[in-house]
Design a protein around this motif. Structure first.
Motif, PDB file in Angstrom:
ATOM      1  N   TYR A 188     -99.669 -67.958 -75.455  1.00 39.85           N
ATOM      2  CA  TYR A 188     -98.744 -69.100 -75.475  1.00 39.85           C
ATOM      3  C   TYR A 188     -97.342 -68.674 -75.051  1.00 39.85           C
ATOM      4  O   TYR A 188     -96.597 -69.466 -74.464  1.00 39.85           O
ATOM      5  N   GLY A 189     -96.984 -67.436 -75.384  1.00 37.96           N
ATOM      6  CA  GLY A 189     -95.643 -66.947 -75.047  1.00 37.96           C
ATOM      7  C   GLY A 189     -95.358 -67.042 -73.558  1.00 37.96           C
ATOM      8  O   GLY A 189     -94.215 -67.231 -73.139  1.00 37.96           O
ATOM      9  N   ALA A 190     -96.397 -66.890 -72.743  1.00 47.43           N
ATOM     10  CA  ALA A 190     -96.221 -67.015 -71.298  1.00 47.43           C
ATOM     11  C   ALA A 190     -96.494 -68.446 -70.834  1.00 47.43           C
ATOM     12  O   ALA A 190     -95.695 -69.048 -70.128  1.00 47.43           O
ATOM     13  N   SER A 191     -97.643 -69.009 -71.261  1.00 44.05           N
ATOM     14  CA  SER A 191     -98.064 -70.288 -70.674  1.00 44.05           C
ATOM     15  C   SER A 191     -97.192 -71.455 -71.131  1.00 44.05           C
ATOM     16  O   SER A 191     -96.848 -72.336 -70.339  1.00 44.05           O
ATOM     17  N   ILE A 192     -96.827 -71.489 -72.381  1.00 41.16           N
ATOM     18  CA  ILE A 192     -95.992 -72.610 -72.845  1.00 41.16           C
ATOM     19  C   ILE A 192     -94.583 -72.477 -72.261  1.00 41.16           C
ATOM     20  O   ILE A 192     -93.956 -73.465 -71.890  1.00 41.16           O
ATOM     21  N   MET A 193     -94.118 -71.238 -72.135  1.00 35.45           N
ATOM     22  CA  MET A 193     -92.793 -71.068 -71.522  1.00 35.45           C
ATOM     23  C   MET A 193     -92.793 -71.577 -70.080  1.00 35.45           C
ATOM     24  O   MET A 193     -91.860 -72.264 -69.638  1.00 35.45           O
ATOM     25  N   ASP A 194     -93.850 -71.240 -69.349  1.00 32.88           N
ATOM     26  CA  ASP A 194     -93.964 -71.708 -67.966  1.00 32.88           C
ATOM     27  C   ASP A 194     -93.893 -73.237 -67.913  1.00 32.88           C
ATOM     28  O   ASP A 194     -93.216 -73.816 -67.063  1.00 32.88           O
ATOM     29  N   ARG A 195     -94.568 -73.901 -68.837  1.00 25.33           N
ATOM     30  CA  ARG A 195     -94.540 -75.366 -68.905  1.00 25.33           C
ATOM     31  C   ARG A 195     -93.140 -75.893 -69.220  1.00 25.33           C
ATOM     32  O   ARG A 195     -92.704 -76.899 -68.684  1.00 25.33           O
ATOM     33  N   LEU A 196     -92.466 -75.200 -70.163  1.00 23.70           N
ATOM     34  CA  LEU A 196     -91.167 -75.707 -70.632  1.00 23.70           C
ATOM     35  C   LEU A 196     -90.072 -75.548 -69.587  1.00 23.70           C
ATOM     36  O   LEU A 196     -89.290 -76.462 -69.354  1.00 23.70           O
ATOM     37  N   ILE A 197     -90.012 -74.351 -68.966  1.00 22.00           N
ATOM     38  CA  ILE A 197     -88.841 -74.089 -68.111  1.00 22.00           C
ATOM     39  C   ILE A 197     -89.195 -73.836 -66.656  1.00 22.00           C
ATOM     40  O   ILE A 197     -88.317 -73.623 -65.838  1.00 22.00           O
ATOM     41  N   GLY A 198     -90.513 -73.860 -66.368  1.00 23.61           N
ATOM     42  CA  GLY A 198     -90.938 -73.691 -64.978  1.00 23.61           C
ATOM     43  C   GLY A 198     -91.230 -72.235 -64.653  1.00 23.61           C
ATOM     44  O   GLY A 198     -90.739 -71.313 -65.318  1.00 23.61           O
ATOM     45  N   PRO A 199     -92.040 -72.020 -63.585  1.00 19.93           N
ATOM     46  CA  PRO A 199     -92.532 -70.673 -63.291  1.00 19.93           C
ATOM     47  C   PRO A 199     -91.462 -69.650 -62.924  1.00 19.93           C
ATOM     48  O   PRO A 199     -91.544 -68.494 -63.326  1.00 19.93           O
ATOM     49  N   LYS A 200     -90.440 -70.057 -62.187  1.00 25.97           N
ATOM     50  CA  LYS A 200     -89.420 -69.074 -61.775  1.00 25.97           C
ATOM     51  C   LYS A 200     -88.599 -68.618 -62.985  1.00 25.97           C
ATOM     52  O   LYS A 200     -88.353 -67.422 -63.181  1.00 25.97           O
ATOM     53  N   ARG A 201     -88.135 -69.593 -63.763  1.00 18.55           N
ATOM     54  CA  ARG A 201     -87.323 -69.269 -64.940  1.00 18.55           C
ATOM     55  C   ARG A 201     -88.131 -68.438 -65.954  1.00 18.55           C
ATOM     56  O   ARG A 201     -87.596 -67.530 -66.597  1.00 18.55           O
ATOM     57  N   ALA A 202     -89.425 -68.773 -66.092  1.00 19.23           N
ATOM     58  CA  ALA A 202     -90.260 -68.044 -67.050  1.00 19.23           C
ATOM     59  C   ALA A 202     -90.384 -66.578 -66.637  1.00 19.23           C
ATOM     60  O   ALA A 202     -90.313 -65.663 -67.464  1.00 19.23           O
ATOM     61  N   ARG A 203     -90.520 -66.361 -65.349  1.00 20.88           N
ATOM     62  CA  ARG A 203     -90.588 -64.969 -64.863  1.00 20.88           C
ATOM     63  C   ARG A 203     -89.273 -64.256 -65.143  1.00 20.88           C
ATOM     64  O   ARG A 203     -89.238 -63.104 -65.575  1.00 20.88           O
ATOM     65  N   GLU A 204     -88.165 -64.958 -64.876  1.00 16.96           N
ATOM     66  CA  GLU A 204     -86.841 -64.367 -65.134  1.00 16.96           C
ATOM     67  C   GLU A 204     -86.719 -63.962 -66.612  1.00 16.96           C
ATOM     68  O   GLU A 204     -86.310 -62.849 -66.932  1.00 16.96           O
ATOM     69  N   MET A 205     -87.113 -64.901 -67.468  1.00 23.48           N
ATOM     70  CA  MET A 205     -86.931 -64.658 -68.902  1.00 23.48           C
ATOM     71  C   MET A 205     -87.756 -63.467 -69.389  1.00 23.48           C
ATOM     72  O   MET A 205     -87.287 -62.645 -70.172  1.00 23.48           O
ATOM     73  N   TRP A 206     -89.008 -63.369 -68.896  1.00 29.35           N
ATOM     74  CA  TRP A 206     -89.869 -62.276 -69.347  1.00 29.35           C
ATOM     75  C   TRP A 206     -89.547 -60.954 -68.628  1.00 29.35           C
ATOM     76  O   TRP A 206     -89.520 -59.891 -69.242  1.00 29.35           O
TER      77      TRP A 206
END
Ligand code: S0N
Length: 291
Positions: free
Chosen positions: A172-190
């Motif tokens: 969920y830490g990856a998939s829900i984040m991707d849903r919430l903020i979008g794929p580019k931002r999720a990659r940045e955050m992680w």
């Protein structure tokens, strides 16, 4: 909005009267569990402020018991999830309890039971609101993301730390984040493990609103009271509907269970059960075949 308030009245802003709850007589050590008298609101607080509300296996076990109680209590309609004090909502897994095969406490047996807690919050058929002051980082960040709504104080800070401290939440830490903020931002955050202030988090879509720290609980309770005015069944079905696609089979199972729950309450559903108990053929002829 004005005409809504003429019909429904303003949402009260007075402080609720919190009553402490224990676990069938057993006191909690790592959390505080409370219910607001006559309001239908439960509050579950991680109580380890000296460790920035990081969780050890015992903390997670207690959280799961409290969430379970709030789920089963049919007077409770909404749950606030928070951390004690103003410095942290939760700073993730307590690193001093991390062993070779997960987090281990008294029994020296490693586990990642926080994953079960994430699933529990996601599938709990009542809204869970994360009330965040201070740090929500690492596994603590994932916990706010799995909640339905996040109300942040203006001192809140959000981020992942896994790649810095030798871990990752690829669920969920990856998939829900991707849903919430979008794929580019999720990659940045992680990938970068940057920390984001409350106003940035709001712009990114990570949180619903940001309020001054001293207004955090007042605003959160106001949101709870507004939700409590609405139909519990409608909210229940909507929560499962909003999760259904992402949660795959288990999401379908949750929303299908809501369908069954509603069907049990109908005459048509009862006819099947009654005919069985009365040892007769069921008669479904009087029920319409709706378009
Ligand atoms: C939160 C931070 C930024 C706060 O900084 P600040 O305000 O300067 O306070 P500190 O002095 O750093 O902290 C005060 C005391 O609290 C202790 N402490 C804080 N956080 C933790 C923690 N997570 N574990 C253990 N102790 C903690 C400090 O040590 C300090 O103690 P004293 O006073 O005795 O020195 C800052 O504290 C910070 O960066 N904390 C660490 C954040 C972090 O990296 N967390 C862990 C990330 N990993 C997880 O959460 C993994 C768990 C997980 O959910 C997971 C799920 C699925 C799959 C995998 C995983 C996994 O990754 O394993």
């Amino acid at each position: 909005n004005d005409s809504y308030h003429r019909v429904h009245g303003e949402v009260p802003t007075h402080a609720p009267q919190w009553k402490k709850c224990n676990d069938s007589g057993k006191e909690f050590t790592d959390i505080i569990y409370e219910k607001a008298v006559g309001e239908g609101i439960a509050k579950i607080t991680i109580n380890r402020p000296e460790r920035r509300n990081s969780f050890r296996p015992q903390t997670v076990k207690e959280l799961m018991r409290a969430f379970n109680d709030a789920r089963d209590d049919n007077t409770i309609g909404v749950i606030i999830f928070t951390g004690k004090g103003t410095q942290a909502f939760c700073s993730g897994g307590d690193q001093s309890f991390r062993g070779k095969n997960g987090y281990a406490d008294y029994d020296d047996f490693g586990r990642l039971n926080v994953l079960d807690l994430q699933v529990q919050i996601r599938r709990l058929p009542k809204p869970v609101i994360a009330m965040v002051a201070g740090y929500a980082v690492g596994g603590g960040h994932v916990l706010h993301m799995v909640c339905d709504i996040t109300i942040a104080a203006d001192n809140a800070v959000f981020g992942q730390t896994g790649p810095k401290v030798g871990s990752f939440d690829a669920g969920y830490g990856a998939s829900i984040m991707d849903r919430l903020i979008g794929p580019k931002r999720a990659r940045e955050m992680w990938f970068m493990c940057r920390f984001y202030k409350a106003d940035e988090a709001e712009k990114m879509g990570l949180v619903n609103t940001v309020v001054p720290l001293e207004k955090l609980e007042e605003e959160t309770v106001k949101w709870c009271r507004e939700i409590m005015r609405n139909s519990p069944m409608a909210i229940r079905v909507l929560k499962s509907a909003l999760n259904a696609i992402d949660d795959g089979h288990s999401g379908l199972q949750q929303i299908a269970g809501d369908g069954t729950l509603l069907f049990y309450g109908t005459e048509e559903g009862s006819e099947g059960k009654n005919s069985y108990l009365e040892r007769r053929k069921p008669d479904f002829s009087r029920f319409p075949r709706l378009p």
